[in-house]
Write a protein that holds these residues in place. Structure first.
Motif, PDB file in Angstrom:
ATOM      1  N   THR A 106     -27.170  43.680 -45.465  1.00 15.96           N
ATOM      2  CA  THR A 106     -28.423  43.634 -44.705  1.00 15.96           C
ATOM      3  C   THR A 106     -28.952  42.209 -44.636  1.00 15.96           C
ATOM      4  O   THR A 106     -29.438  41.759 -43.591  1.00 15.96           O
ATOM      5  N   GLY A 107     -28.844  41.492 -45.744  1.00 17.06           N
ATOM      6  CA  GLY A 107     -29.364  40.126 -45.800  1.00 17.06           C
ATOM      7  C   GLY A 107     -28.659  39.172 -44.872  1.00 17.06           C
ATOM      8  O   GLY A 107     -29.280  38.273 -44.296  1.00 17.06           O
ATOM      9  N   VAL A 108     -27.354  39.345 -44.691  1.00 17.44           N
ATOM     10  CA  VAL A 108     -26.642  38.415 -43.814  1.00 17.44           C
ATOM     11  C   VAL A 108     -27.029  38.661 -42.349  1.00 17.44           C
ATOM     12  O   VAL A 108     -27.051  37.720 -41.537  1.00 17.44           O
ATOM     13  N   VAL A 109     -27.351  39.913 -42.000  1.00 15.63           N
ATOM     14  CA  VAL A 109     -27.858  40.190 -40.648  1.00 15.63           C
ATOM     15  C   VAL A 109     -29.247  39.573 -40.479  1.00 15.63           C
ATOM     16  O   VAL A 109     -29.566  38.990 -39.425  1.00 15.63           O
ATOM     17  N   HIS A 110     -30.075  39.697 -41.509  1.00 17.61           N
ATOM     18  CA  HIS A 110     -31.394  39.046 -41.506  1.00 17.61           C
ATOM     19  C   HIS A 110     -31.255  37.545 -41.298  1.00 17.61           C
ATOM     20  O   HIS A 110     -31.958  36.947 -40.471  1.00 17.61           O
ATOM     21  N   ALA A 111     -30.325  36.925 -42.032  1.00 19.06           N
ATOM     22  CA  ALA A 111     -30.122  35.482 -41.916  1.00 19.06           C
ATOM     23  C   ALA A 111     -29.596  35.101 -40.536  1.00 19.06           C
ATOM     24  O   ALA A 111     -30.002  34.081 -39.961  1.00 19.06           O
ATOM     25  N   ALA A 112     -28.703  35.920 -40.002  1.00 20.70           N
ATOM     26  CA  ALA A 112     -28.166  35.632 -38.670  1.00 20.70           C
ATOM     27  C   ALA A 112     -29.261  35.685 -37.604  1.00 20.70           C
ATOM     28  O   ALA A 112     -29.319  34.830 -36.707  1.00 20.70           O
ATOM     29  N   SER A 113     -30.138  36.675 -37.724  1.00 18.42           N
ATOM     30  CA  SER A 113     -31.252  36.773 -36.772  1.00 18.42           C
ATOM     31  C   SER A 113     -32.144  35.543 -36.850  1.00 18.42           C
ATOM     32  O   SER A 113     -32.529  34.967 -35.817  1.00 18.42           O
ATOM     33  N   ASN A 114     -32.443  35.127 -38.069  1.00 19.39           N
ATOM     34  CA  ASN A 114     -33.280  33.943 -38.230  1.00 19.39           C
ATOM     35  C   ASN A 114     -32.581  32.692 -37.731  1.00 19.39           C
ATOM     36  O   ASN A 114     -33.214  31.787 -37.185  1.00 19.39           O
ATOM     37  N   GLY A 115     -31.249  32.631 -37.925  1.00 19.38           N
ATOM     38  CA  GLY A 115     -30.501  31.482 -37.429  1.00 19.38           C
ATOM     39  C   GLY A 115     -30.550  31.379 -35.914  1.00 19.38           C
ATOM     40  O   GLY A 115     -30.692  30.288 -35.352  1.00 19.38           O
ATOM     41  N   VAL A 116     -30.440  32.532 -35.247  1.00 22.11           N
ATOM     42  CA  VAL A 116     -30.551  32.545 -33.781  1.00 22.11           C
ATOM     43  C   VAL A 116     -31.946  32.096 -33.359  1.00 22.11           C
ATOM     44  O   VAL A 116     -32.111  31.314 -32.403  1.00 22.11           O
ATOM     45  N   ALA A 117     -32.966  32.579 -34.062  1.00 21.11           N
ATOM     46  CA  ALA A 117     -34.349  32.191 -33.733  1.00 21.11           C
ATOM     47  C   ALA A 117     -34.544  30.684 -33.890  1.00 21.11           C
ATOM     48  O   ALA A 117     -35.157  30.030 -33.026  1.00 21.11           O
ATOM     49  N   VAL A 149     -37.586  40.337 -35.069  1.00 20.05           N
ATOM     50  CA  VAL A 149     -36.537  41.271 -35.504  1.00 20.05           C
ATOM     51  C   VAL A 149     -36.046  40.884 -36.894  1.00 20.05           C
ATOM     52  O   VAL A 149     -35.881  41.735 -37.779  1.00 20.05           O
ATOM     53  N   GLY A 150     -35.818  39.571 -37.092  1.00 17.43           N
ATOM     54  CA  GLY A 150     -35.399  39.106 -38.414  1.00 17.43           C
ATOM     55  C   GLY A 150     -36.430  39.415 -39.481  1.00 17.43           C
ATOM     56  O   GLY A 150     -36.075  39.788 -40.610  1.00 17.43           O
ATOM     57  N   GLY A 151     -37.693  39.281 -39.137  1.00 18.35           N
ATOM     58  CA  GLY A 151     -38.757  39.600 -40.092  1.00 18.35           C
ATOM     59  C   GLY A 151     -38.785  41.076 -40.436  1.00 18.35           C
ATOM     60  O   GLY A 151     -39.036  41.443 -41.597  1.00 18.35           O
ATOM     61  N   MET A 152     -38.535  41.926 -39.457  1.00 15.24           N
ATOM     62  CA  MET A 152     -38.495  43.363 -39.718  1.00 15.24           C
ATOM     63  C   MET A 152     -37.351  43.705 -40.666  1.00 15.24           C
ATOM     64  O   MET A 152     -37.510  44.507 -41.597  1.00 15.24           O
ATOM     65  N   ILE A 153     -36.195  43.070 -40.467  1.00 14.31           N
ATOM     66  CA  ILE A 153     -35.067  43.307 -41.368  1.00 14.31           C
ATOM     67  C   ILE A 153     -35.386  42.765 -42.759  1.00 14.31           C
ATOM     68  O   ILE A 153     -35.044  43.384 -43.772  1.00 14.31           O
TER      69      ILE A 153
END
Length: 283
Positions: A106-117, A149-153
């Motif tokens: 879950t954390g790596v998806v969170h990080a990926a979302s933040n990286g895109v942002a 989205v990253g914040g929600m994750i």
């Protein structure tokens, strides 16, 4: 939505990414700065504190983008958000590397979302400087959406999956006031950790050479690891799961990823040699 968030922890194909990344983050020569990034000086993870700056900057920039003449100041806030996201990301990665498999995924998806942002906002800052404010606004609002989205994750990680939470916090509510017997003093071997149960609360009991006792909650405050299975040495106990180290005398965390101290108990021996414990301050 909840089922989709829960499903992130079951994405086993992500293990091909999380495994090497975890090893790389753990191998970083951060020295004493690792404890700072983990948040040990403040008693809880540092990452949630640091993310306030980029999120606040980007949200403020979005408001200015909706107002006439706010473009120049919006670009400044976009840039501030991008720069401040770097230490926030470092703190997040350090926390992430000490989590179980489901939280790692879950954390790596969170990080990926933040990286895109971050990438979208960096592009927004660049095109604004080249005199393309409309595209800069579009990229900015896209970045804010992805960051949301990253914040929600991230919230799912913290509140649903328990990342960063103190696993010993409920102890005060589970132990009744007063003294409680945990066993005969003769049953405990000097210098070795022993596990005893006080109702629903597991305890770590260590007998010292002088006949005194140290009693701590057995579940590590980091991820509830069994301290009684860890190494006892130099007046400390080391969690066998992630290496958090706690002083036996007062429960303070002196090493590893734990940020909260380990609850300790007052001890006394009865006339017939029974060890009794109570929470400090309880009567």
């Amino acid at each position: 939505m909840l089922k989709a968030l829960d499903a992130l922890g079951g994405l086993t194909p992500l293990d091909k990414i999380t495994g090497p990344l975890q090893k790389a983050v753990r191998a970083l020569p951060l020295g004493p700065y690792r404890a700072v990034l983990q948040g040990r000086p403040i008693g809880h993870p540092l990452h949630p504190v640091l993310v306030q700056v980029p999120i606040g900057s980007w949200t403020s920039a979005a408001v200015l983008d909706l107002l006439p003449g706010g473009g120049r100041h919006a670009r400044l806030l976009v840039g501030l958000g991008v720069v401040s996201a770097v230490p926030a990301a470092w703190a997040g990665w350090v926390d992430w590397a000490e989590q179980p498999e489901r939280q790692l995924r879950t954390g790596v998806v969170h990080a990926a979302s933040n990286g895109v942002a971050i990438g979208l906002y960096a592009a927004s800052w660049a095109v604004r400087g080249r005199g393309r404010p409309v595209l800069g606004r579009v990229l900015g609002f896209a970045g804010l959406t992805v960051a949301g989205v990253g914040g929600m994750i991230g919230g799912h990680l913290a509140y649903r999956q328990g990342v960063g939470a103190n696993k010993t916090e409920p102890v005060d509510h589970l132990v009744e006031p007063g003294w409680h017997a945990v066993g005969s003093a003769a049953d405990f071997v000097e210098g070795q950790g022993a596990r005893r149960m006080l109702g629903e609360v597991p305890l770590l009991v260590v007998r010292e050479p002088d006949g005194g006792f140290h009693v701590l909650v057995d579940r590590c405050s980091h991820m509830a690891g069994p301290l009684s299975q860890g190494k006892v040495a130099d007046g400390c106990v080391e969690c066998p799961w992630h290496g958090s180290v706690f002083r036996l005398a007062d429960g303070e965390n002196v090493g590893g990823p734990a940020t909260a101290p380990q609850p300790t108990f007052d001890t006394r021996l009865t006339e017939d040699g029974v060890l009794e414990v109570r929470l400090p301050g309880a009567v």
